[in-house]
Motif scaffolding. Structure first.
Motif, PDB file in Angstrom:
ATOM      1  N   ARG A 286      42.365 -11.138  -6.620  1.00  0.00           N
ATOM      2  CA  ARG A 286      41.597  -9.891  -6.597  1.00  0.00           C
ATOM      3  C   ARG A 286      42.528  -8.802  -6.076  1.00  0.00           C
ATOM      4  O   ARG A 286      43.036  -8.901  -4.964  1.00  0.00           O
ATOM      5  CB  ARG A 286      40.353 -10.008  -5.735  1.00  0.00           C
ATOM      6  N   GLU A 287      42.739  -7.780  -6.867  1.00  0.00           N
ATOM      7  CA  GLU A 287      43.692  -6.737  -6.524  1.00  0.00           C
ATOM      8  C   GLU A 287      42.982  -5.584  -5.827  1.00  0.00           C
ATOM      9  O   GLU A 287      42.193  -4.860  -6.440  1.00  0.00           O
ATOM     10  CB  GLU A 287      44.398  -6.246  -7.784  1.00  0.00           C
ATOM     11  N   GLU A 288      43.261  -5.424  -4.534  1.00  0.00           N
ATOM     12  CA  GLU A 288      42.558  -4.427  -3.721  1.00  0.00           C
ATOM     13  C   GLU A 288      42.767  -3.007  -4.233  1.00  0.00           C
ATOM     14  O   GLU A 288      41.868  -2.165  -4.149  1.00  0.00           O
ATOM     15  CB  GLU A 288      43.022  -4.536  -2.270  1.00  0.00           C
ATOM     16  N   GLU A 289      43.943  -2.740  -4.771  1.00  0.00           N
ATOM     17  CA  GLU A 289      44.267  -1.373  -5.199  1.00  0.00           C
ATOM     18  C   GLU A 289      43.373  -0.889  -6.339  1.00  0.00           C
ATOM     19  O   GLU A 289      43.206   0.322  -6.533  1.00  0.00           O
ATOM     20  CB  GLU A 289      45.736  -1.301  -5.611  1.00  0.00           C
ATOM     21  N   ASP A 513      32.737  -5.003  -9.721  1.00  0.00           N
ATOM     22  CA  ASP A 513      33.725  -4.548  -8.763  1.00  0.00           C
ATOM     23  C   ASP A 513      35.084  -4.576  -9.466  1.00  0.00           C
ATOM     24  O   ASP A 513      35.479  -5.619 -10.001  1.00  0.00           O
ATOM     25  CB  ASP A 513      33.741  -5.493  -7.556  1.00  0.00           C
ATOM     26  N   ARG A 515      37.904  -4.989  -8.490  1.00  0.00           N
ATOM     27  CA  ARG A 515      38.760  -6.044  -7.961  1.00  0.00           C
ATOM     28  C   ARG A 515      38.475  -7.397  -8.591  1.00  0.00           C
ATOM     29  O   ARG A 515      39.289  -8.322  -8.498  1.00  0.00           O
ATOM     30  CB  ARG A 515      38.599  -6.124  -6.443  1.00  0.00           C
TER      31      ARG A 515
END
Length: 558
Positions: A286-289, A513, A515
């Motif tokens: 999951r990529e927070e950016e 989401d 992410r």
């Protein structure tokens, strides 16, 4: 060479076939060793170009080249009947491997008559294209010269002129619809070779080294009175921006790396699945950016290529080790971004828009690029990751003169008729007919989610208000009153433009989401490869049977 002795001086006693084999080896040694005094070879090196066999060695895995037609050409004997020299055909063909995967290669030797027809032998190159098609392996062309195109000098050799023919282009079109067909432009590419460039799935030209044109500067000057250099007539700044050529390389070796990268995503033929790899990048990443990459202020731009790379595998490709994303056509149709990537080691096509170019609005060239890319993915069975931020068709007088709607309709049709699975993620805008085509490419039959940054409708809200309330706005007595009324209208509409309101009415299936985009897309790709693509491959096998006939190739749309 004396008829009773080999090149080693040993006499032929007639008891074995060693003598004719030695004749063969002697001719092969001459052909495969560059003649440093040959004017053609000297010219090749003076132009900072690799010799044809150096190119093949640089492109293919070491020691994997197996030549076809190794002594095609004209041996020259001295007065004693000994082999003195050899004038080879200007096309070198054969089998090889790239990253241990079998391919077929046809390579022009510009040092022999500049690639003209009178330096060629029969249908050697087209024969190789037929071999590649029937063997179901990718076909690679290294183009340098006219590749068998016309030369008036040939008239004198034949003693007559002739009605021009396709010169093997029919074989190219047959191969086009069966196996991946790629071309590297490594010098002036003229006439027949220029047509070959367009008859393919991927092409790359080298800055400052290669040019492409239907006819070269001397012919152009005679016909149109334009006195142009090769670069001005057909350099990369022309053909890599109008879509004739897909990509640009900084060197010949860079072009070979791009070819290896392109082929790494595609199956060897339409009858196979794209090749899966083992990726160290977790599918659950999951990529927070991603939660903040789309600006809250809708007028602001962002880096779409960075967004793509945050979603796809980061295990690298032969061209860019930092990401699995390999862009195709970066220099043309620039409002659109297309390329290959991997999700959990599985190849997919990626299509999206660049909001930094014309706001991302799709224009005529962007539409052509979209159609070409979707056709490519559909043909070779690559699932498509469709990241939507589409404000609509480009508008204005230039857009109308460029027939944007006509080309856009072709892109819409390519989306609608695609049999490849499409995973649509609406990341921001989807407006008008173009927005509808991208946001709902299969007319309700595809998989679709949206981000909370989604913004959609028949028209962008600001422009739509101007159109719907034009009379009331124009009736205001001052610019200040007009702006105040406009802001009041915007405030009223702002609440209903929330994507959550659309989800309440099931106008969008799910809002996710950002992410979670990679895990969900990886799961979709895995399902496509396990349950959908095998059925499509089986149907192709059933339709065409075990043998590949030339008729299979007819009907592929360039």
């Amino acid at each position: 060479m004396p008829s009773d002795a080999t090149s080693s001086g040993k006499k032929d006693d007639g008891s074995s076939w060693e003598h004719p084999l030695e004749e063969l080896r002697a001719q092969q040694r001459l052909i495969r060793s560059p003649n440093l005094k040959d004017p053609g070879y000297i010219r090749q090196k003076a132009n900072n170009k690799l010799w044809v066999r150096e190119r093949i060695a640089a492109l293919l895995d070491p020691d994997s080249f197996v030549e076809v037609g190794s002594i095609t050409g004209k041996p020259r004997l001295n007065e004693k009947g000994e082999l003195e020299s050899f004038l080879p055909a200007n096309s070198v063909t054969g089998w090889g491997r790239i990253r241990n995967r079998k391919v077929f290669i046809t390579a022009d030797d510009f040092s022999v008559r500049g690639g003209h027809a009178d330096g060629g032998i029969g249908m050697k190159a087209p024969y190789g294209e037929t071999l590649a098609m029937r063997a179901r392996v990718p076909l690679i062309r290294l183009l340098d010269g006219s590749s068998g195109g016309g030369s008036v000098a040939l008239y004198l050799t034949l003693g007559a002129t002739y009605i021009p023919h396709l010169a093997g282009l029919g074989r190219s079109m047959d191969a086009l619809a069966v196996v991946p067909l790629v071309s590297a432009l490594l010098g002036p590419v003229v006439g027949l070779a220029a047509a070959k460039t367009a008859i393919g799935h991927f092409s790359v030209m080298v800055k400052g080294l290669s040019q492409l044109f239907a006819a070269g500067p001397p012919v152009v000057k005679q016909a149109t009175f334009e006195d142009l250099t090769k670069e001005a007539l057909g350099g990369w700044e022309i053909h890599a921006t109008n879509g004739t050529v897909d990509n640009v390389a900084t060197s010949e070796l860079d072009a070979f790396k791009q070819i290896a990268a392109f082929l790494s995503y595609l199956p060897s033929s339409i009858f196979e699945l794209p090749p899966a790899t083992v990726s160290p990048d977790p599918t659950t990443r999951r990529e927070e950016e991603l939660i903040r990459i789309i600006p809250r202020r809708r007028a602001r731009s962002y880096d779409i290529r960075k967004l793509v790379k945050l979603i796809v595998d980061v295990d690298g490709n032969p061209y860019d080790p930092s990401s699995s994303f390999f862009e195709i056509g970066e220099t043309w149709g620039r409002p659109m971004v297309t390329g290959f990537a991997r999700l959990g080691g599985l190849p997919v096509g990626v299509i999206t828009s660049d909001c930094k170019v014309n706001g991302g609005a799709i224009d005529a060239l962007g539409s052509q690029k979209t159609t070409k890319f979707l056709t490519l993915c559909n043909h070779f069975g690559l699932p498509i990751l469709n990241l939507v931020d589409q404000p609509g068709f480009a508008i204005g007088s230039l857009a109308e003169r460029m027939a944007t709607i006509r080309h856009g309709a072709s892109a819409m049709a390519a989306f609608y008729h695609s049999t490849s699975p499409i995973y649509t993620v609406i990341i921001r805008r989807a407006f008008g007919v173009a927005g509808g085509a991208f946001a709902d490419p299969n007319d309700g039959a595809g998989t679709r989610v949206a981000w909370p940054s989604g913004d959609w409708g028949s028209l962008p809200l600001e422009g739509g208000i101007e159109a719907a309330y034009k009379r009331q706005l124009d009736a205001k007595e001052s610019p200040e009153e007009r702006e105040k009324f406009m802001n009041e209208l915007l405030a009223k509409f702002e609440d209903v433009r929330s994507p959550l309101k659309t989800a309440h009415k099931f106008g969008v299936e799910e809002i996710i989401d950002p992410r979670d985009t990679r895990p969900l897309a990886c799961e979709w790709a895995s399902h496509a490869y396990q349950h959908i693509l095998p059925q499509l491959s089986a149907s192709r096998q059933a339709a065409h049977g075990p043998d590949v006939r030339p008729s299979v190739g007819r009907g592929y749309k360039l």
